[in-house]
Write a protein that holds these residues in place. Structure first.
Motif, mmCIF file in Angstrom:
data_model
loop_
_atom_site.group_PDB
_atom_site.id
_atom_site.type_symbol
_atom_site.label_atom_id
_atom_site.label_comp_id
_atom_site.label_asym_id
_atom_site.label_seq_id
_atom_site.Cartn_x
_atom_site.Cartn_y
_atom_site.Cartn_z
ATOM 1 N N ASP A 1 -24.769 11.022 -11.798
ATOM 2 C CA ASP A 1 -23.376 10.570 -11.826
ATOM 3 C C ASP A 1 -22.836 10.525 -10.394
ATOM 4 O O ASP A 1 -23.537 10.825 -9.430
ATOM 5 N N ARG A 2 -21.566 10.148 -10.287
ATOM 6 C CA ARG A 2 -20.957 9.955 -8.972
ATOM 7 C C ARG A 2 -20.994 11.217 -8.127
ATOM 8 O O ARG A 2 -21.195 11.162 -6.907
ATOM 9 N N HIS B 1 -22.604 14.352 -3.301
ATOM 10 C CA HIS B 1 -23.322 15.526 -2.819
ATOM 11 C C HIS B 1 -24.434 15.113 -1.860
ATOM 12 O O HIS B 1 -24.664 15.770 -0.833
ATOM 13 N N GLY B 2 -25.114 14.001 -2.169
ATOM 14 C CA GLY B 2 -26.141 13.483 -1.273
ATOM 15 C C GLY B 2 -25.580 13.141 0.094
ATOM 16 O O GLY B 2 -26.185 13.448 1.127
ATOM 17 N N ALA C 1 -24.768 14.616 5.845
ATOM 18 C CA ALA C 1 -23.813 14.932 6.917
ATOM 19 C C ALA C 1 -24.111 16.294 7.544
ATOM 20 O O ALA C 1 -23.962 16.487 8.753
ATOM 21 N N GLN C 2 -24.551 17.233 6.718
ATOM 22 C CA GLN C 2 -24.861 18.581 7.231
ATOM 23 C C GLN C 2 -26.039 18.576 8.201
ATOM 24 O O GLN C 2 -26.084 19.371 9.138
ATOM 25 N N SER C 3 -27.008 17.665 7.975
ATOM 26 C CA SER C 3 -28.189 17.641 8.844
ATOM 27 C C SER C 3 -28.124 16.538 9.898
ATOM 28 O O SER C 3 -29.062 16.364 10.671
ATOM 29 N N PHE C 4 -27.012 15.790 9.953
ATOM 30 C CA PHE C 4 -26.889 14.673 10.885
ATOM 31 C C PHE C 4 -26.837 15.171 12.320
ATOM 32 O O PHE C 4 -26.127 16.122 12.639
ATOM 33 N N ASP C 5 -27.606 14.524 13.190
ATOM 34 C CA ASP C 5 -27.633 14.858 14.611
ATOM 35 C C ASP C 5 -26.599 13.984 15.323
ATOM 36 O O ASP C 5 -26.831 12.800 15.556
ATOM 37 N N PHE D 1 -28.647 3.886 1.688
ATOM 38 C CA PHE D 1 -27.809 4.651 0.762
ATOM 39 C C PHE D 1 -26.423 4.905 1.371
ATOM 40 O O PHE D 1 -25.391 4.714 0.718
ATOM 41 N N LEU D 2 -26.399 5.315 2.639
ATOM 42 C CA LEU D 2 -25.117 5.601 3.288
ATOM 43 C C LEU D 2 -24.261 4.339 3.403
ATOM 44 O O LEU D 2 -23.048 4.378 3.187
#
Length: 482
Positions: A128-129, A134-135, A140-144, A164-165
């Motif tokens: 679901d949405r 959450h993805g 975003a948490q692992s984005f450099d 996807f983004l």
């Protein structure tokens, strides 16, 4: 696959007479993981269960019942730096097999039971949405934020994450999702992971700044990246993305297109006996080839120095550059490209894999529509014709691979799913109704041959495929989308 460490272990151990003598006690089976992905999936899962990690080259030791009792990735020929050597390992296994065989048989049974239990517990929920959001948060948490991409080195392009983004930005919209995708696309295109001379992307970067790649170039990376850069142009109108998409498409059509139709798997990392030497230049070499003025300009625009950035030579890159680089098709870039080819050659993996060619159809169909290019649409159409004539049996069943004119192995779930997806994309670009009719035919085969009607989901292999320890259901993205 044309992997550097696979080559290292091949040269050190698998081409060595001493190792061959020790392996006479074993039944040795070499598996091409691209031809038999289901075999790789089962025994890679075993390696991960035993060691906590995986990778290639993968060595797995089995009982005669095909139950794994030991696994690992790269082994040097002899022990060094605390790492067990391949010769010591096979001597020890041979000794245990002759003196304490039950211990190895029991280990194989325990590992097999654990894998089968894990597979049986696999559950599938309706997405679901909230899962999509959450993805985005996890990415975003692992984005450099300094260099683009996700996590630390080594960094992989994973273009399906970027697609996807961009899709999420259009649906929500989420400005940070678009920023993460754009920053990564621009950083990769500036780095050494992108071939600034001949176009196309290497498989991954060994450093956080995308400068030093593992130099093999794979079909699946490049067609998925072609899709990502095409989509970024469609979304933003920024001509930078159109330029990189065009250079990537040119690389595919020039270097990987097979004369009979379709696209080959990829090009090797090693050339002249060392990794990456095909792509490296010295500043002096470039000046000698192009002349002092043009050579100095190339060195300035592509960060070539006297000391070099890789083993005393230079990987051309555009990191930190403000001035525009040379345009695609520039005669000076062509001269550098031709010089490289004359200097040494790259080995070609000349298999054609159906699922990878499905991604190629999708990429060229979408790029043809976005850039209004008949050349790209023809590439997609001709690849479809090749799959229909050379990689489909008389009953309409797909065949997994073609090599030197011989198609073999029943298609797996990935082959059917990707090809059907590609046909729907080709329909959007051509309005050829036969694309939809063929996609529906493939979808029916998926439900008939692969669906798990009892527990849901679809198996990797068809119901009439040969027996393995377990029938995997792969439900996560790896280097290629699930």
């Amino acid at each position: 696959p044309p992997c550097h460490w696979c080559h290292v272990m091949a040269h050190e151990s698998f081409e060595d007479p001493e190792v061959a003598g020790l392996l006479e006690a074993f039944v040795c089976i070499k598996v091409d993981r691209e031809e038999r992905p289901e075999v790789d999936a089962v025994y890679m899962a075993a390696c991960q269960a035993m060691t906590g990690s995986g990778g290639w080259p993968l060595s797995v030791f089995l009982t005669p019942e095909k139950k794994p009792f030991f696994a690992g990735t790269y082994f040097p020929k002899t022990s060094r730096y605390g790492q067990v050597g391949f010769t010591e390992l096979i001597r020890q296994i041979s000794l245990l097999w002759s003196r304490d065989r039950n211990r190895l048989l029991e280990a194989g049974s325990q590992i097999t039971a654990r894998l089968q239990k894990q597979e049986a517990r696999r559950a599938f929920d309706t997405p679901d949405r909230s899962l999509l959001l959450h993805g985005c948060r996890l990415l975003a948490q692992s984005f450099d934020r300094a260099f683009g991409g996700f996590g630390t080195a080594p960094k992989f392009p994973t273009p399906h994450n970027l697609l996807f983004l961009m899709e999420m930005y259009q649906r929500e919209p989420l400005p940070d999702a678009l920023h993460m995708a754009e920053a990564t696309l621009k950083a990769m295109a500036a780095g050494g992971i992108f071939d600034q001379v001949g176009g196309g992307f290497s498989r991954y970067s060994t450093d956080e700044a995308w400068l030093i790649p593992h130099f093999e170039k794979m079909l699946y990376d490049n067609v998925l990246l072609l899709t990502a850069y095409s989509e970024a142009f469609r979304l933003t109108g920024d001509s930078f993305y159109a330029d990189i998409a065009g250079r990537t498409a040119d690389y595919l059509l020039t270097e990987l297109a097979a004369p009979e139709g379709g696209f080959y798997c990829g090009q090797d990392a090693d050339s002249g006996g060392t990794e990456g030497s095909y792509y490296l230049f010295t500043k002096e070499e470039v000046i000698r080839l192009l002349g002092r003025e043009d050579g100095a300009e190339f060195a300035e625009l592509y960060n070539l120095t006297e000391t070099g950035n890789f083993e005393g030579k230079n990987i051309p890159n555009r990191i930190g550059q403000k001035k525009a680089g040379w345009p695609a098709g520039d005669s000076r870039l062509k001269a550098l490209s031709q010089y490289r080819k004359a200097r040494m050659s790259l080995s070609l993996d000349d298999k054609l894999l159906l699922s990878w060619n499905g991604w190629a159809i999708l990429a060229f169909a979408r790029a043809g529509r976005i850039f209004d290019s008949r050349l790209y649409l023809e590439a997609a159409i001709n690849t479809r014709k090749f799959l229909q004539t050379a990689m489909t049996d008389p009953e309409g069943r797909l065949l997994l691979r073609c090599c030197k004119g011989e198609a073999a192995y029943p298609g797996q779930l990935n082959d059917y799913a990707v090809y059907a997806l590609a046909l729907t994309e080709l329909y959007r670009s051509t309005f050829d109704v036969s694309c939809l009719e063929e996609a529906v035919f493939l979808a029916r085969q998926i439900t008939e041959r692969f669906e798990d009607r009892k527990n849901g989901g679809c198996f990797m292999t068809a119901h009439d495929s040969g027996e393995l320890l377990l029938r995997p259901k792969e439900a996560c993205d790896g280097a290629i989308p699930s």
